[in-house]
Enzyme design. Structure first.
Site, short mmCIF file in Angstrom:
data_model
loop_
_atom_site.label_atom_id
_atom_site.label_comp_id
_atom_site.label_asym_id
_atom_site.label_seq_id
_atom_site.Cartn_x
_atom_site.Cartn_y
_atom_site.Cartn_z
N TYR A 276 8.73 16.01 0.96
CA TYR A 276 8.51 17.34 0.40
C TYR A 276 8.33 17.29 -1.11
CZ TYR A 276 8.71 19.37 4.85
OH TYR A 276 8.39 19.68 6.12
N HIS B 162 14.85 12.88 12.29
CA HIS B 162 13.64 12.91 13.13
C HIS B 162 12.80 11.64 12.93
CE1 HIS B 162 11.55 15.43 9.77
NE2 HIS B 162 11.30 14.16 9.56
N HIS B 163 13.16 10.84 11.94
CA HIS B 163 12.52 9.53 11.81
C HIS B 163 13.25 8.48 12.64
CE1 HIS B 163 9.91 10.83 8.51
NE2 HIS B 163 10.93 11.60 8.16
N HIS C 291 0.84 -1.19 0.00
CA HIS C 291 0.00 0.00 0.00
C HIS C 291 0.88 1.25 0.00
CE1 HIS C 291 -2.91 3.04 1.18
NE2 HIS C 291 -2.18 3.31 2.25
N ASP D 129 6.43 22.35 -26.06
CA ASP D 129 6.41 20.99 -25.53
C ASP D 129 7.47 20.90 -24.46
OD1 ASP D 129 6.27 18.13 -25.16
OD2 ASP D 129 5.39 18.00 -27.16
N LYS E 62 3.82 29.91 4.18
CA LYS E 62 2.97 29.60 3.04
C LYS E 62 1.50 29.63 3.44
CE LYS E 62 4.50 27.43 -0.26
NZ LYS E 62 5.49 27.46 -1.30
N ARG F 29 1.64 0.73 14.95
CA ARG F 29 1.27 0.62 13.55
C ARG F 29 1.74 -0.73 13.01
NH1 ARG F 29 5.73 4.57 10.54
NH2 ARG F 29 4.70 3.84 8.66
N HIS G 25 13.17 12.01 3.81
CA HIS G 25 12.52 13.24 4.19
C HIS G 25 12.37 14.20 3.02
CE1 HIS G 25 10.50 16.04 6.63
NE2 HIS G 25 11.18 16.94 5.95
N SER H 84 12.85 6.70 -13.88
CA SER H 84 11.80 7.46 -14.53
C SER H 84 11.69 8.86 -13.92
CB SER H 84 10.48 6.70 -14.40
OG SER H 84 9.39 7.56 -14.53
N SER H 85 11.73 8.92 -12.58
CA SER H 85 11.62 10.23 -11.92
C SER H 85 12.79 11.12 -12.29
CB SER H 85 11.64 10.08 -10.40
OG SER H 85 10.52 9.43 -9.95
N SER I 117 -1.42 27.28 -4.73
CA SER I 117 -1.06 28.68 -4.98
C SER I 117 -1.61 29.19 -6.31
CB SER I 117 0.46 28.86 -4.97
OG SER I 117 0.99 28.41 -3.75
N GLU J 67 11.91 13.35 0.15
CA GLU J 67 10.84 12.72 -0.61
C GLU J 67 9.46 13.19 -0.14
OE1 GLU J 67 10.42 10.82 -3.14
OE2 GLU J 67 8.40 10.03 -2.82
N THR K 298 6.91 26.70 6.25
CA THR K 298 5.60 26.10 5.97
C THR K 298 4.49 27.01 6.47
OG1 THR K 298 6.68 23.98 6.35
CG2 THR K 298 4.30 23.95 6.13
N TRP L 62 7.07 0.20 3.83
CA TRP L 62 7.49 0.92 2.62
C TRP L 62 8.90 1.45 2.77
CZ3 TRP L 62 8.68 6.12 1.40
CH2 TRP L 62 8.58 7.02 2.47
C1 HEM Z 1 5.55 20.84 9.61
C2 HEM Z 1 6.07 19.94 8.89
C3 HEM Z 1 6.37 18.50 9.33
C4 HEM Z 1 6.99 18.05 10.44
C5 HEM Z 1 7.55 18.88 11.59
C6 HEM Z 1 7.05 16.61 10.35
C7 HEM Z 1 7.62 15.77 11.29
C8 HEM Z 1 7.62 14.39 11.22
C9 HEM Z 1 8.26 13.52 12.16
C10 HEM Z 1 9.04 13.96 13.38
C11 HEM Z 1 8.04 12.24 11.75
C12 HEM Z 1 8.58 10.98 12.40
C13 HEM Z 1 7.57 10.33 13.26
C14 HEM Z 1 8.01 8.98 13.75
O1 HEM Z 1 8.28 8.09 12.93
O2 HEM Z 1 8.07 8.82 14.97
C15 HEM Z 1 7.26 12.30 10.56
C16 HEM Z 1 6.85 11.19 9.85
C17 HEM Z 1 6.33 11.27 8.57
N1 HEM Z 1 6.01 12.43 7.89
FE1 HEM Z 1 6.12 14.30 8.60
N2 HEM Z 1 6.43 16.22 9.21
C18 HEM Z 1 6.03 17.34 8.55
C19 HEM Z 1 5.40 17.39 7.33
C20 HEM Z 1 5.22 16.32 6.51
C21 HEM Z 1 4.77 16.40 5.14
C22 HEM Z 1 4.45 17.68 4.40
C23 HEM Z 1 4.73 15.13 4.68
C24 HEM Z 1 4.36 14.61 3.31
C25 HEM Z 1 3.59 15.17 2.46
C26 HEM Z 1 5.12 14.26 5.75
C27 HEM Z 1 5.18 12.89 5.64
C28 HEM Z 1 5.58 12.06 6.63
C29 HEM Z 1 5.62 10.63 6.51
C30 HEM Z 1 5.25 9.82 5.26
C31 HEM Z 1 6.06 10.13 7.73
C32 HEM Z 1 6.18 8.68 8.16
C33 HEM Z 1 7.29 7.92 7.61
C34 HEM Z 1 7.24 6.50 8.09
O3 HEM Z 1 7.77 6.21 9.17
O4 HEM Z 1 6.64 5.66 7.40
N3 HEM Z 1 5.41 15.01 6.85
N4 HEM Z 1 7.02 13.62 10.24
CU LIG Z 2 10.61 13.59 7.79
#
Ligand code: HEM
Ligand SMILES: [Cu+2]
Lengths: 187, 534
Positions: free
Chosen positions: B263, B308-309, B83, B112, B337, B456, B259, B175-176, B274, B261, B334, B148
């Site tokens: 963004y 932070h992950h 997924h 083009d 914006k 999870r 990370h 591709s990307s 916008s 990614e 952020t 994933w």
């Molecule tokens: C204010 C902005 C953001 C902050 C401060 C933030 C912070 C964090 C932090 C600290 C985690 C880790 C959580 C953990 O695993 O314990 C996390 C996970 C994640 N964030 Fe954000 N995030 C932000 C915005 C975004 C945005 C814009 C996206 C994507 C469009 C995003 C997608 C994700 C994803 C996919 C994960 C999980 C990854 C995984 O473990 O599978 N985040 N974020």
């Molecule tokens: Cu991140």
């Protein structure tokens, strides 16, 4: 386009530059490996398997070498036709040190007898710091007629033992648990 | 998303009529037209959205009750992994590339994309990769099941499904990268005369920055999975602890990609929003320059926050503090914006057609996801919440209510230009409100579940979590079914071709080149004469 030829030449230059960046970043991914290895080594984050250390014998860092505690061993039997005694009356150990002591029991009867040893400690609060890892008192013991058996107790004295306790007495009492003692007492 | 394009309808701007492109299937296989390719990207992405959605609904069906009902734990892990991979690499990213293909040439007045043939190739790699990825379900041991993020050591221990997954990722990465090179070159070299960088529409800006991010980090992912592959088959020990490797190193390399990614998946969404907000507020975008700088600083900062992950892997305290503060710093641009969008709406004469509804919904719900991100950025808090449903709630708020809602907003906004037919406004509004409600029914309870400690990626759970899980499952099925409505709305414009004919400029406040200089639908060949921008 206004100037297609010129544009496509500069497009191709751009393509090459960006490809180089992409290839560079592919290499960068691999370059992170030695970088992190070095970083972890410098920061000491991988002490557990640093080269050289892996070969050294594992050292117990939790032994408090600055002091010694005397452990006295005591043994009693209640209503049990056994003899029961430690192989030494006392040992000196460092807190944190793993120690083993043997006890010997003998069944003086002509029939199998089951007993259970119960430990106690002097002073009483020492019990909190006296950790037995293996002990004959963990299970019931059944001795065949006339059997002699040596039984271990393995223990560690917690280094957190208060400084004013210099001697700990470990005392065991063996009780008969197969009910024969009560029969004997009644009859 | 349209099967545009009545090839005879391009007489408006194209005089020479030189092309004799094949028709039928071969037209789509051989096309180098940015509009065709954009259309294919969008349909591909929607297909993957449905496939990934079916996997998600299977997950939610299993989690409706504690205990194991529908799938066994091994298969459950394959479901969550696939997924995630399908949604990230198959649905969200290709959708934005589809938008880029359609819109960037139209918005900068280029005929083009810069490398039309490579463009065709970038697209056709994707179905191949998707087939590889999905076929991994049918090999012994099944699909990748390490999440994933394919962390070592699990990824080193899995069956051949993992190899298929890795090949698929390699192909999608290639591709990307090709797509990004194309986009950067197009934007930098092919703008209409007079369109300086600081006059580019925001959507073009966000894609320019996103494309740079992609070129910088997709190769790093390729490196990480190549190392995984050689660890699996060629006796190397990058991540294999038994051979002196370090599994935590995989996490460092992965998140250096990972990370940025996230963004990559949100910056083009910012771009779409916008464009939409000013069009329906009938005011120019507030703080255009600050938007550009905010986007750039988000991109740059995204390289220094990856750990932070990884707050719980045992980093030194100084490292923990650095990554915590750096992460919080990202919230500043952020926030800029979000405030700019609000200021654009301030005292605007707003109307709320479907694109605007999705855009406003985006701001509201995405911001909630930003706040939960900030909570997770607080390291001592994250130590509690890592790997709980709180994280799942966070990233679905930013990815579904963020990226996906922006994709919906953009589709409704531009579909009149793409197909020449107005979408059904009533159905569009239904789509929005149902999506918004079901989205929150699905994901809001996950915050509570996470705070209460539900991990999870588990197929079974303690019974005190039952009620919230049931609410989430009901919401998920509602959300999934609602997307069939979206399919119908799009089909109605593009294939059935029913609905009002769209004027060249259906949105009063929209002032970029595709609205001001081109009829609807946009002709098959446009801007062979580049317009002059003042
Ligand atoms: C204010 C902005 C953001 C902050 C401060 C933030 C912070 C964090 C932090 C600290 C985690 C880790 C959580 C953990 O695993 O314990 C996390 C996970 C994640 N964030 Fe954000 N995030 C932000 C915005 C975004 C945005 C814009 C996206 C994507 C469009 C995003 C997608 C994700 C994803 C996919 C994960 C999980 C990854 C995984 O473990 O599978 N985040 N974020
Ligand atoms: Cu991140």
């Amino acid at each position: 386009m206004n100037a297609p030829a010129a544009a496509s030449a500069s497009n191709r230059r751009m393509l090459k530059k960006l490809l180089v960046v992409a290839l560079g970043m592919f290499g960068f991914g691999f370059a992170m490996v030695p970088f992190y290895n070095k970083l972890c080594e410098v920061a000491g984050l991988r002490e557990l398997w640093q080269p050289g250390e892996a070969n050294a014998a594992a050292v117990n860092t939790q032994v408090d070498l600055t002091r010694k505690v005397t452990i006295e061993f005591d043994s009693n039997v209640r209503m049990l036709p056994w003899t029961f005694k430690p192989m030494a009356s006392s040992v000196e150990v460092h807190p944190g040190e793993l120690t083993q002591m043997m006890y010997e029991v003998k069944n003086t009867l002509n029939e199998p007898v089951t007993g259970q040893a119960v430990p106690s400690y002097g002073p009483r609060q020492a019990a909190l710091y006296f950790n037995k890892l293996q002990c004959f008192c963990f299970t019931q013991q059944t001795l065949a007629a006339g059997e002699v058996r040596q039984m271990p107790v393995v223990f560690v004295v917690d280094p957190a033992l208060p400084k004013d306790i210099g001697t700990i007495t470990l005392s065991y009492t063996f009780f008969r648990v197969d009910g024969a003692d009560r029969k004997a007492a009644k009859g | 998303m349209s099967a545009v394009i009545d090839t005879h309808g391009h007489g408006h701007t194209d005089h020479d009529g030189h092309e004799h492109h094949p028709s039928g299937l071969m037209r789509w296989v051989t096309t180098t037209n940015h509009k065709d390719i954009g259309t294919m990207y969008l349909w591909f992405s929607f297909t993957m959205l449905l496939i990934g959605g079916v996997l998600a609904l299977t997950i939610r069906a299993e989690l409706f009750e504690p205990g194991l009902q529908i799938v066994n734990p091994e298969f459950f892990n394959q479901l969550t992994t696939m997924h995630g991979l399908i949604m990230v690499f198959g649905a969200i990213m290709p959708a934005f590339v589809g938008f880029a293909n359609w819109q960037i040439p139209l918005m900068i007045g280029a005929p083009d994309m810069a490398f039309a043939r490579m463009n065709n190739w970038s697209f056709w790699l994707l179905p191949v990769a998707a087939l590889l990825l999905i076929s991994s379900f049918f090999v012994p041991g099944g699909a990748p099941a390490a999440g994933w993020t394919i962390y070592a050591p699990l990824s080193l221990q899995m069956g051949p499904g993992m190899d298929l997954g890795i090949f698929a990722l390699h192909i999608m990465g290639a591709s990307s990268i090709m797509g990004s090179i194309n986009i950067i070159t197009t934007i930098l070299n092919m703008r209409a005369p007079g369109m300086t960088l600081m006059k580019m529409p925001m959507f073009v800006w966000t894609w320019l920055i996103t494309a740079y991010l992609l070129i910088a980090v997709m190769p790093v992912l390729a490196g990480a999975i190549t190392m995984t592959l050689t660890d699996r088959h060629f006796g190397t020990s990058f991540f294999n602890a038994a051979g002196g490797g370090d599994p935590v190193m995989f996490q460092h390399i992965f998140w250096f990609f990972g990370h940025p990614e996230v963004y990559i998946m949100i910056l083009p969404a910012f771009g779409i929003i916008s464009q939409v907000i000013p069009a329906f507020a009938r005011k120019p975008l507030f703080g255009y320059a600050s938007m550009v700088y905010a986007t750039s600083s988000i991109a740059i900062l995204s390289f220094i926050v990856w750990a932070h992950h990884m707050f719980t892997v045992g980093l030194p305290t100084a490292g923990l503090l650095f990554f915590m503060y750096a992460t919080m710093l990202i919230a500043v641009p952020t926030g800029v914006k979000v405030f700019n969008w609000l200021a654009t709406m301030w005292q605007g004469s707003m109307t709320f057609e479907t694109p605007m509804l999705f855009a406003v919904g985006f701001i509201f719900v995405f911001t909630m996801g930003g706040f939960t991100g900030l909570m997770l950025a607080i390291m001592p808090v994250d130590v509690q919440m890592q790997d709980t449903y709180y994280v799942v709630a966070h990233f679905h708020y930013v990815l579904v209510a963020g990226s996906l809602f922006a994709i919906f907003a953009g589709t409704y906004f531009w579909i009149p230009k793409w197909t020449g037919i107005m979408y059904d406004e009533t159905l569009g509004k239904w789509h929005f409100w149902l999506s918004l409600v079901f989205f929150n029914v699905t994901f809001f309870p996950m915050h509570f579940l996470g705070l209460a400690g539900m991990p999870r990626r588990i197929p079974d759970y303690a019974s005190q979590f039952t009620e919230f899980n049931q609410i989430a499952s009901v919401g998920a099925f509602g959300f999934g079914l609602t997307q069939l409505l979206f399919l119908y709305i799009v089909l109605k414009c593009s294939v059935l071709r029913k609905g009002e004919k769209a004027p060249a400029r259906p949105w009063e406040g929209a002032d970029t080149l595709e609205w001001t200089h081109l009829p609807s639908p946009a002709p098959y060949h446009s801007f062979h004469e580049q317009p002059e921008v003042k």
